[in-house]
Design a protein around this motif. Structure first.
Motif, PDB file in Angstrom:
ATOM      1  N   SER A   1       0.966  10.391  -0.352  1.00  0.00           N
ATOM      2  CA  SER A   1       0.175   9.614  -1.297  1.00  0.00           C
ATOM      3  C   SER A   1      -0.172   8.231  -0.777  1.00  0.00           C
ATOM      4  O   SER A   1      -0.853   7.477  -1.440  1.00  0.00           O
ATOM      5  N   MET A   2       0.308   7.900   0.405  1.00  0.00           N
ATOM      6  CA  MET A   2      -0.019   6.582   0.959  1.00  0.00           C
ATOM      7  C   MET A   2      -1.430   6.614   1.540  1.00  0.00           C
ATOM      8  O   MET A   2      -1.924   7.675   1.905  1.00  0.00           O
ATOM      9  N   PRO A   3      -2.064   5.440   1.643  1.00  0.00           N
ATOM     10  CA  PRO A   3      -3.387   5.432   2.278  1.00  0.00           C
ATOM     11  C   PRO A   3      -3.280   5.921   3.728  1.00  0.00           C
ATOM     12  O   PRO A   3      -2.225   5.775   4.349  1.00  0.00           O
TER      13      PRO A   3
ATOM     14  N   ASN B   1      11.203  13.371  -7.435  1.00  0.00           N
ATOM     15  CA  ASN B   1      10.275  12.555  -8.214  1.00  0.00           C
ATOM     16  C   ASN B   1       8.844  13.036  -8.023  1.00  0.00           C
ATOM     17  O   ASN B   1       8.087  13.169  -8.976  1.00  0.00           O
ATOM     18  N   THR B   2       8.484  13.313  -6.771  1.00  0.00           N
ATOM     19  CA  THR B   2       7.148  13.817  -6.492  1.00  0.00           C
ATOM     20  C   THR B   2       6.903  15.115  -7.263  1.00  0.00           C
ATOM     21  O   THR B   2       5.842  15.309  -7.859  1.00  0.00           O
TER      22      THR B   2
ATOM     23  N   MET C   1       8.317  16.097  -9.991  1.00  0.00           N
ATOM     24  CA  MET C   1       8.210  15.803 -11.422  1.00  0.00           C
ATOM     25  C   MET C   1       6.833  15.238 -11.766  1.00  0.00           C
ATOM     26  O   MET C   1       6.202  15.654 -12.741  1.00  0.00           O
TER      27      MET C   1
ATOM     28  N   LEU D   1      -1.879   2.529 -15.653  1.00  0.00           N
ATOM     29  CA  LEU D   1      -0.568   2.960 -15.146  1.00  0.00           C
ATOM     30  C   LEU D   1      -0.553   3.073 -13.619  1.00  0.00           C
ATOM     31  O   LEU D   1      -0.187   4.100 -13.066  1.00  0.00           O
ATOM     32  N   GLN D   2      -0.971   2.002 -12.962  1.00  0.00           N
ATOM     33  CA  GLN D   2      -0.930   2.012 -11.496  1.00  0.00           C
ATOM     34  C   GLN D   2       0.438   1.519 -11.052  1.00  0.00           C
ATOM     35  O   GLN D   2       0.856   0.431 -11.448  1.00  0.00           O
ATOM     36  N   SER D   3       1.098   2.288 -10.207  1.00  0.00           N
ATOM     37  CA  SER D   3       2.443   1.839  -9.844  1.00  0.00           C
ATOM     38  C   SER D   3       2.389   0.626  -8.928  1.00  0.00           C
ATOM     39  O   SER D   3       3.359  -0.100  -8.808  1.00  0.00           O
ATOM     40  N   ARG D   4       1.251   0.394  -8.302  1.00  0.00           N
ATOM     41  CA  ARG D   4       1.143  -0.789  -7.451  1.00  0.00           C
ATOM     42  C   ARG D   4       1.372  -2.072  -8.251  1.00  0.00           C
ATOM     43  O   ARG D   4       1.975  -3.013  -7.766  1.00  0.00           O
TER      44      ARG D   4
ATOM     45  N   ILE E   1      11.161   2.100   2.940  1.00  0.00           N
ATOM     46  CA  ILE E   1       9.906   2.230   2.195  1.00  0.00           C
ATOM     47  C   ILE E   1       8.923   3.202   2.841  1.00  0.00           C
ATOM     48  O   ILE E   1       8.192   3.896   2.149  1.00  0.00           O
TER      49      ILE E   1
ATOM     50  N   PHE F   1       0.825  -1.203   0.000  1.00  0.00           N
ATOM     51  CA  PHE F   1       0.000   0.000   0.000  1.00  0.00           C
ATOM     52  C   PHE F   1       0.862   1.257   0.000  1.00  0.00           C
ATOM     53  O   PHE F   1       0.496   2.275  -0.550  1.00  0.00           O
ATOM     54  N   ALA F   2       2.028   1.139   0.658  1.00  0.00           N
ATOM     55  CA  ALA F   2       2.848   2.333   0.832  1.00  0.00           C
ATOM     56  C   ALA F   2       3.662   2.658  -0.409  1.00  0.00           C
ATOM     57  O   ALA F   2       3.848   3.819  -0.747  1.00  0.00           O
ATOM     58  N   ALA F   3       4.151   1.623  -1.075  1.00  0.00           N
ATOM     59  CA  ALA F   3       5.121   1.857  -2.133  1.00  0.00           C
ATOM     60  C   ALA F   3       4.422   2.223  -3.432  1.00  0.00           C
ATOM     61  O   ALA F   3       4.069   1.376  -4.231  1.00  0.00           O
ATOM     62  N   THR F   4       4.195   3.491  -3.612  1.00  0.00           N
ATOM     63  CA  THR F   4       3.574   3.921  -4.860  1.00  0.00           C
ATOM     64  C   THR F   4       4.173   5.253  -5.270  1.00  0.00           C
ATOM     65  O   THR F   4       4.511   6.082  -4.431  1.00  0.00           O
ATOM     66  N   TYR F   5       4.343   5.412  -6.556  1.00  0.00           N
ATOM     67  CA  TYR F   5       4.802   6.699  -7.059  1.00  0.00           C
ATOM     68  C   TYR F   5       3.621   7.560  -7.513  1.00  0.00           C
ATOM     69  O   TYR F   5       3.801   8.693  -7.915  1.00  0.00           O
ATOM     70  N   ASP F   6       2.423   6.973  -7.488  1.00  0.00           N
ATOM     71  CA  ASP F   6       1.259   7.742  -7.906  1.00  0.00           C
ATOM     72  C   ASP F   6       0.935   8.768  -6.837  1.00  0.00           C
ATOM     73  O   ASP F   6       1.014   8.482  -5.653  1.00  0.00           O
ATOM     74  N   LEU F   7       0.540   9.936  -7.255  1.00  0.00           N
ATOM     75  CA  LEU F   7       0.246  10.965  -6.272  1.00  0.00           C
ATOM     76  C   LEU F   7      -1.253  11.139  -6.119  1.00  0.00           C
ATOM     77  O   LEU F   7      -2.010  11.028  -7.073  1.00  0.00           O
ATOM     78  N   ASN F   8      -1.660  11.421  -4.909  1.00  0.00           N
ATOM     79  CA  ASN F   8      -3.016  11.921  -4.698  1.00  0.00           C
ATOM     80  C   ASN F   8      -2.943  12.868  -3.520  1.00  0.00           C
ATOM     81  O   ASN F   8      -2.000  12.844  -2.756  1.00  0.00           O
TER      82      ASN F   8
ATOM     83  N   SER G   1       5.062   1.836 -14.269  1.00  0.00           N
ATOM     84  CA  SER G   1       4.111   2.915 -14.534  1.00  0.00           C
ATOM     85  C   SER G   1       4.749   4.289 -14.380  1.00  0.00           C
ATOM     86  O   SER G   1       4.398   5.223 -15.093  1.00  0.00           O
TER      87      SER G   1
ATOM     88  N   PHE H   1       9.443   6.919  -1.348  1.00  0.00           N
ATOM     89  CA  PHE H   1       8.033   7.058  -1.720  1.00  0.00           C
ATOM     90  C   PHE H   1       7.382   8.184  -0.915  1.00  0.00           C
ATOM     91  O   PHE H   1       7.640   8.337   0.266  1.00  0.00           O
TER      92      PHE H   1
ATOM     93  N   ILE I   1      -1.727   3.773   6.488  1.00  0.00           N
ATOM     94  CA  ILE I   1      -0.275   3.631   6.370  1.00  0.00           C
ATOM     95  C   ILE I   1       0.401   4.928   6.799  1.00  0.00           C
ATOM     96  O   ILE I   1       1.471   4.909   7.400  1.00  0.00           O
TER      97      ILE I   1
ATOM     98  N   LEU J   1      15.734  19.180 -10.705  1.00  0.00           N
ATOM     99  CA  LEU J   1      14.999  17.979 -10.322  1.00  0.00           C
ATOM    100  C   LEU J   1      15.870  16.735 -10.431  1.00  0.00           C
ATOM    101  O   LEU J   1      15.447  15.709 -10.951  1.00  0.00           O
TER     102      LEU J   1
END
Lengths: 370, 374
Positions: free
Chosen positions: B313-315, A128-129, A131, A171-174, B303, A40-47, B129, B309, B318, B174
């Motif tokens: 953006s983590m849930p 990265n974030t 970018m 394109l889900q990084s999960r 991690i 759940f934690a390791a993602t490069y996708d942002l929200n 991705s 990371f 977490i 960057l």
């Protein structure tokens, strides 16, 4: 080769690891917990990217742009500021990742048909974030431009990009990271179980006893290697089930091709573990030695950063890393639906690493027999 | 502390230091590992895509399509390859020889000149991705550049009225190195403070020498002090080595004050040591201690700390969990001190959290060690 000797040694090895309640616990519980937490934690996708808006224009065009940003699930406008001086503190204290500055003449310039600059200030501490956030913002702007042009009755560009992503459509990084975590976890388990097996005996003095039994070094080696492969294989199965059931990662390819990869990967991991074990004199050296192998192996494998981005000499180094090949296999089978033929170039290097390290370990065992 | 107590502690420090110096594995964890890690992250690992291999398929070459292909060939981000047909390009994508395909169909130019929709097909390999998104973005950039150029030639109005002008603070280019190297110091100190210490103290329990130590006049505090001081020194040594390499070898700016970095590092080191001790006291067995230390300290530092990371953006669940990871606070301090400078609100709040953790773990260690023998 005496099969019954080997079986007896294997049984003993299993008991040595599984007899102790705490050892049993660290083999089973942590990998599962890690898979859950890290996946759940390791993602490069942002929200929920926190954004501040500095709108000097306050015209309709600016409001429409802000509304688009508010509608995006990626961005969260946390504050609207009215003065230039407020920007620095917001970014410095990490309250927002970016500040969007809409200049005074934004609406006028747009209406006059000139280029209207939109200034964005980003916190680059996590490059990265920053970018990725900028990429998202570009997409929002592209949409905005198009709808603005068509609202003006102007023709929006007739040439459009129709982009499709293969294998990971959204394109889900999960989908990329979780199969990698499988490789990481079974490597840790197989390596530690085997790396400690000989060192523990040597520290307790029972290795000498083992050497005076009728077992030959090759038999000792096999008896110690197989438990690691079996434990790793069971763990891989557990993780695989969790990945498919819990994380909805597709399993598109042949399960046999995946398991062939798992067995070969475990063979190389166990070979490395036994080699470390043969060199180490104490358990502490064995664990730290395993670690000295593990950390570069993870970093160079392409687990989190692509191998293609590494400088050439470092890329050569990755060819020695069994995890590199396994990650291609597990991602290939699960996401791309690859089968044996396409993965052949991943299988044989793992065989070479596995056999090579086992032979090396055997040689070291023999040399250690004074 | 009176003279005899000082002597006892000193004796303990001497014993521990000799053990460290005589064991090549301790030294390599403290000094070889940081160098390996720093070089790997400083030179080896990068999230910055370059030389992306894209296949270009032009079914009917002419000036318009050649201009588009030229836009890719001129871009520094791409290593374009021409393919005769889309089938061949797909084959190459399947075999991982290219990461993306740009496909101009045979009627591209006819449609373009007649004012019809002229779609360009883009396929990217989405398995990685993050890289796929970057590739997509670069392809978009090349396409926009071409569109602009094309519109200019035809005397059309501006195609992109709103243009982004971005300024990135703290890391203008960057570069992922500037972001990864400071965070790495937290990982290295976790290794020395927690993993090494947990193993060493667990060995003492496993071999029964802990009981022998307890039978000496050495008091519990003195023993802990004697055990921890050498590892504290070792950890700070590893930290200084890392900072020196970061600044002089990898050109990471240190914009904050050096002393603030030292103080916060010392605080983090104490937390890491306390956790290492706690693990060893609870497990009393090297195999378990080693496993637990890797699982509870090293991997989370990697991690869950924000080192790689993004925590935001983590849930949510977490995110709460990351508050239990000391490296999270230290990584925030490091990234700020190196790249941004002495931003007091960030540094103080994170140091406060580390201080709380130190008190918590110290009390726990005290409580557990106090129980003594089984």
């Amino acid at each position: 080769m005496h099969l019954n000797y080997i079986v007896a040694l294997m049984l003993k090895e299993f008991l040595a690891v599984l007899r102790d309640k705490r050892s049993r616990f660290v083999l089973i519980a942590p990998p599962v917990v890690q898979l859950l937490v890290f996946s759940f934690a390791a993602t490069y996708d942002l929200n929920h990217v926190p954004v501040a808006i500095y709108d000097e224009d306050r015209g309709g065009e600016a409001r429409a742009l802000i509304a688009r940003l508010e509608g995006s699930p990626t961005f969260e406008i946390v504050v609207k500021i009215s003065h230039q001086d407020e920007i620095a503190a917001l970014i410095d204290n990490r309250e927002v990742l970016m500040v969007l500055h809409i200049g005074q003449n934004f609406s006028t310039e747009l209406q006059r048909g000139e280029r209207a600059p939109l200034q964005v200030i980003l916190d680059g501490r996590n490059s990265n974030t920053a970018m990725v956030a900028m990429n998202y913002l570009h997409t929002v702007l592209l949409d905005y431009n198009r709808s603005w042009l068509s609202a003006q009755g102007q023709n929006s560009p007739k040439v459009s990009l129709q982009t499709r992503a293969w294998y990971n459509e959204n394109l889900q990084s999960r989908w990329f990271i979780v199969p990698g975590i499988m490789g990481l976890l079974i490597l840790v388990v197989a390596l530690l179980v085997t790396a400690l097996s000989v060192a523990r005996e040597r520290e307790a003095g029972t290795f000498d006893q083992l050497l005076v039994t009728p077992l030959r070094p090759a038999e000792i080696l096999i008896g110690k290697a197989i438990p690691g492969i079996i434990i790793g294989g069971l763990e891989a199965t557990l993780i695989l089930v969790l990945m498919v059931v819990l994380f909805d990662i597709p399993l598109r390819g042949d399960l046999g091709a995946l398991y062939l990869g798992i067995v070969l990967f475990l063979l190389s991991a166990v070979g490395m573990g036994l080699m470390i074990s043969a060199i180490a004199v104490t358990q502490q050296q064995a664990i730290l030695g395993a670690f000295l192998f593990l950390v570069p192996a993870v970093i160079l494998s392409g687990f989190s950063t692509p191998i293609a981005n590494m400088p050439e000499p470092v890329q050569w180094l990755t060819y020695l890393d069994p995890l590199r090949y396994f990650l291609v296999v597990v991602r290939g089978v699960m996401l791309e639906g690859d089968s044996y033929a396409l993965l052949m170039h991943q299988y044989w290097p793992m065989v070479i690493i596995g056999v090579g390290s086992l032979v090396m370990a055997g040689w070291l065992f023999r040399r250690r027999m004074y | 502390m009176n003279a005899s107590a000082r002597m006892r502690v000193w004796g303990m420090i001497r014993k521990e230091s000799l053990q460290i110096l005589r064991d090549p594995s301790s030294i390599s964890i403290a000094f070889v590992m940081p160098v390996v890690l720093l070089f790997l992250f400083g030179y080896g690992v990068s999230l910055d895509a370059k030389d992306i291999a894209v296949g270009i398929v032009i079914e009917q070459p002419d000036t318009a399509s050649d201009a588009l292909a030229g836009a890719f060939e001129r871009s520094a981000f791409f290593r374009p390859q021409r393919f005769e047909s889309i089938q061949m390009a797909r084959q190459a994508l399947d075999e991982h020889r290219i990461d993306g395909v740009v496909w101009l169909r045979s009627d591209f130019s006819t449609r373009l000149f007649s004012g019809n929709e002229a779609p360009i097909g883009v396929i990217v390999n989405g398995v990685d991705s993050n890289q796929a998104n970057i590739t997509k973005r670069y392809i978009e950039g090349a396409w926009l550049a071409w569109l602009d150029h094309y519109a200019g030639i035809r005397g059309q109005s501006i195609l992109m009225p709103v243009e982004l002008e971005s300024r990135v603070w703290f890391n203008a280019a960057l570069s992922s190195r500037l972001f990864l190297v400071p965070g790495l110091i937290a990982i290295i100190m976790t290794l020395i403070g927690s993993l090494l210490t947990a193993m060493v103290v667990a060995r003492e329990w496993e071999r029964g020498t802990m009981e022998a130590l307890m039978a000496t006049p050495l008091r519990m505090t003195e023993m802990l002090a004697g055990k921890l001081i050498p590892y504290f020194v070792l950890g700070m040594g590893g930290m200084l080595l890392s900072v020196a390499l970061a600044v002089w070898q990898f050109d990471v700016p240190l914009r904050g004050s050096f002393w603030l970095l030292m103080v916060s590092s010392a605080l983090f080191m104490l937390v890491a040591l306390a956790i290492g001790l706690l693990i060893s006291v609870v497990s009393k067995n090297q195999f378990v201690a080693g496993q637990v230390a890797i699982i509870a300290t090293f991997l989370p530092a990697f991690i869950l700390s924000g080192f790689l990371f993004d925590i935001n953006s983590m849930p949510e669940v977490i995110q709460w969990l990351t508050h239990l990871i000391p490296a999270r606070y230290f990584v925030a301090i490091l990234q700020t001190l190196f790249l941004a400078g002495d931003v007091w609100p960030v540094v103080l709040s994170n140091m406060g959290a580390l201080l709380l953790m130190l008190v918590f773990f110290a009390v726990l260690v005290w409580h557990k060690t106090g129980k003594g023998l089984e």
